[in-house]
Design a protein around this motif. Structure first.
Motif, PDB file in Angstrom:
ATOM      1  N   ASP A 145       0.916  -1.042  -0.102  1.00 21.86           N
ATOM      2  CA  ASP A 145       0.111   0.040   0.112  1.00 21.86           C
ATOM      3  C   ASP A 145       0.878   1.468  -0.077  1.00 21.86           C
ATOM      4  O   ASP A 145       2.021   1.192  -0.011  1.00 21.86           O
ATOM      5  CB  ASP A 145      -0.892  -0.008   1.146  1.00 21.86           C
ATOM      6  N   ARG A 146       0.141   2.177  -0.349  1.00 21.35           N
ATOM      7  CA  ARG A 146       0.875   3.548  -0.091  1.00 21.35           C
ATOM      8  C   ARG A 146       1.773   4.097   0.889  1.00 21.35           C
ATOM      9  O   ARG A 146       2.900   4.975   0.905  1.00 21.35           O
ATOM     10  CB  ARG A 146       0.206   5.075  -0.678  1.00 21.35           C
ATOM     11  N   HIS A 147       1.419   3.490   2.184  1.00 25.86           N
ATOM     12  CA  HIS A 147       2.243   3.765   3.404  1.00 25.86           C
ATOM     13  C   HIS A 147       3.358   2.816   3.707  1.00 25.86           C
ATOM     14  O   HIS A 147       4.084   2.969   4.376  1.00 25.86           O
ATOM     15  CB  HIS A 147       1.210   3.513   4.696  1.00 25.86           C
ATOM     16  N   ASN A 152      -1.636  -4.547  -0.771  1.00 27.12           N
ATOM     17  CA  ASN A 152      -2.753  -4.238  -1.852  1.00 27.12           C
ATOM     18  C   ASN A 152      -3.066  -5.452  -2.858  1.00 27.12           C
ATOM     19  O   ASN A 152      -4.183  -5.285  -3.367  1.00 27.12           O
ATOM     20  CB  ASN A 152      -2.881  -2.899  -2.200  1.00 27.12           C
ATOM     21  N   LEU A 195      -3.379   2.767  -3.291  1.00 30.46           N
ATOM     22  CA  LEU A 195      -4.111   3.474  -2.862  1.00 30.46           C
ATOM     23  C   LEU A 195      -5.399   2.516  -2.423  1.00 30.46           C
ATOM     24  O   LEU A 195      -6.252   2.049  -3.529  1.00 30.46           O
ATOM     25  CB  LEU A 195      -4.673   4.601  -3.833  1.00 30.46           C
ATOM     26  N   ASP A 196      -5.577   1.968  -0.962  1.00 30.72           N
ATOM     27  CA  ASP A 196      -6.788   1.381  -0.904  1.00 30.72           C
ATOM     28  C   ASP A 196      -7.539   2.515   0.042  1.00 30.72           C
ATOM     29  O   ASP A 196      -7.116   3.494   0.607  1.00 30.72           O
ATOM     30  CB  ASP A 196      -6.796   0.146  -0.157  1.00 30.72           C
ATOM     31  N   ILE A 197      -8.970   2.159   0.525  1.00 27.84           N
ATOM     32  CA  ILE A 197      -9.606   3.129   1.366  1.00 27.84           C
ATOM     33  C   ILE A 197      -9.921   2.878   2.765  1.00 27.84           C
ATOM     34  O   ILE A 197     -10.846   1.956   2.941  1.00 27.84           O
ATOM     35  CB  ILE A 197     -10.882   3.557   0.147  1.00 27.84           C
ATOM     36  N   ASP A 198      -9.373   3.523   3.559  1.00 29.20           N
ATOM     37  CA  ASP A 198      -9.371   3.240   4.896  1.00 29.20           C
ATOM     38  C   ASP A 198      -9.948   4.506   5.757  1.00 29.20           C
ATOM     39  O   ASP A 198     -10.447   4.500   6.763  1.00 29.20           O
ATOM     40  CB  ASP A 198      -8.338   2.469   5.559  1.00 29.20           C
ATOM     41  N   ASP A 202      -7.599   8.849   2.765  1.00 29.37           N
ATOM     42  CA  ASP A 202      -7.505   8.039   1.537  1.00 29.37           C
ATOM     43  C   ASP A 202      -8.523   8.604   0.537  1.00 29.37           C
ATOM     44  O   ASP A 202      -8.271   8.570  -0.727  1.00 29.37           O
ATOM     45  CB  ASP A 202      -7.754   6.537   1.891  1.00 29.37           C
ATOM     46  N   GLU A 205      -7.192  11.721  -1.553  1.00 21.37           N
ATOM     47  CA  GLU A 205      -6.384  10.976  -2.400  1.00 21.37           C
ATOM     48  C   GLU A 205      -7.005  10.354  -3.478  1.00 21.37           C
ATOM     49  O   GLU A 205      -6.693  10.704  -4.906  1.00 21.37           O
ATOM     50  CB  GLU A 205      -5.350  10.153  -1.916  1.00 21.37           C
ATOM     51  N   LEU A 243      -2.480  14.897   1.940  1.00 17.65           N
ATOM     52  CA  LEU A 243      -1.920  13.467   1.509  1.00 17.65           C
ATOM     53  C   LEU A 243      -0.239  13.204   1.753  1.00 17.65           C
ATOM     54  O   LEU A 243       0.415  14.102   1.376  1.00 17.65           O
ATOM     55  CB  LEU A 243      -2.236  13.501  -0.083  1.00 17.65           C
TER      56      LEU A 243
END
Length: 255
Positions: A145-147, A152, A195-198, A202, A205, A243
């Motif tokens: 993931d982006r972090h 992902n 990019l997932d959505i939590d 997020d 972004e 972001l």
């Protein structure tokens, strides 16, 4: 764990994509402080539909398996003509991924599976093709993931090359498991899959990424509604200023 697969064809598929989706009414629980349940459910449905549509630009419907947790998810998946597997146990993302991989291997005779969650509607055909290409070279491909702490997507050849272990800090866990298999493996950083959505950040972004991309209309419309409602705001401005920076494009790990 019970599955109800409705394969659209029994022809062997070299590569099968497995998409996992929680029940819509319980999806995106971490956004509950910012979004009311009906909006969260609509967002989950829109993201599943948009994710399935981009997969369908590269793969035939019979090479896509949607593992869903409720009737609403099954309805979205069937409307796209893909294989539907109902996860009756609802044991979490890892168990749903394992269930889908088993169906892909046993019923569709897949050589490779690509496993991803439903909440990656920013996925591009180019990044999907890059993931498939990487899967042709390495037995295990891990997309962070982006972090840089979660996972992902996974690409596995064969589908049981590694047992999925999603959740917090899953990137490190998947790397450790990959090393133990003795198979070739790599980390592949793909922007559209990072990019997932939590969190509200997020969402901000995702709104930025989807701007000007009408082919992702379902998710974009729900995001516009979220931005326009008090429930969507809840003290969190939907703005790209929150972001973090994008991760680097790629890295490789050997055996």
């Amino acid at each position: 764990m019970t599955s109800h697969a409705r394969p659209s064809g029994r022809t062997a598929q070299a590569l099968v994509a497995v998409v996992t989706a929680k029940p819509f009414r319980s999806a995106k629980a971490r956004l509950s402080a910012a979004l009311a349940e009906p909006l969260r459910a609509r967002l989950a449905a829109a993201m599943l539909a948009d994710t399935l549509e981009v997969l369908a630009t590269t793969l035939p419907p019979e090479a896509i398996v949607a593992v869903v947790g409720d009737d609403a998810g099954a309805e979205v998946a069937r409307s796209h003509g893909v294989n539907v597997v109902r996860d009756e146990h609802l044991g979490g993302q890892s168990e749903a991924a394992l269930l889908g991989a088993r169906v892909a291997r046993r019923e569709l005779r897949a050589r490779t599976v690509v496993i991803l969650p439903a909440d990656v509607p920013a996925l591009t055909g180019e990044d999907l093709a890059a993931l498939v290409e990487a899967a042709n070279r390495d037995a295990i491909v891990i997309v962070p993931d982006r972090h840089g702490s979660g996972t992902n997507a996974l690409a596995l050849t064969p589908p049981d090359a590694l047992q999925p272990a999603f959740g917090p800090d899953s990137l490190e866990r998947h790397c450790r498991l990959a090393r133990c298999t003795g198979r070739s493996w790599r980390i592949l950083r793909l922007r559209s899959l990072a990019l997932d959505i939590d969190t509200p950040g997020d969402l901000a972004e995702l709104a930025r990424v989807l701007a000007g991309r009408p082919e992702r209309g379902r998710t974009a419309r729900v995001l516009a509604e979220i931005a326009a409602t008090d429930a969507g705001a809840a003290g969190q401005e939907v703005s790209s200023s929150q972001l973090p920076s994008e991760p680097p494009s790629s890295s490789r790990v050997g055996r």
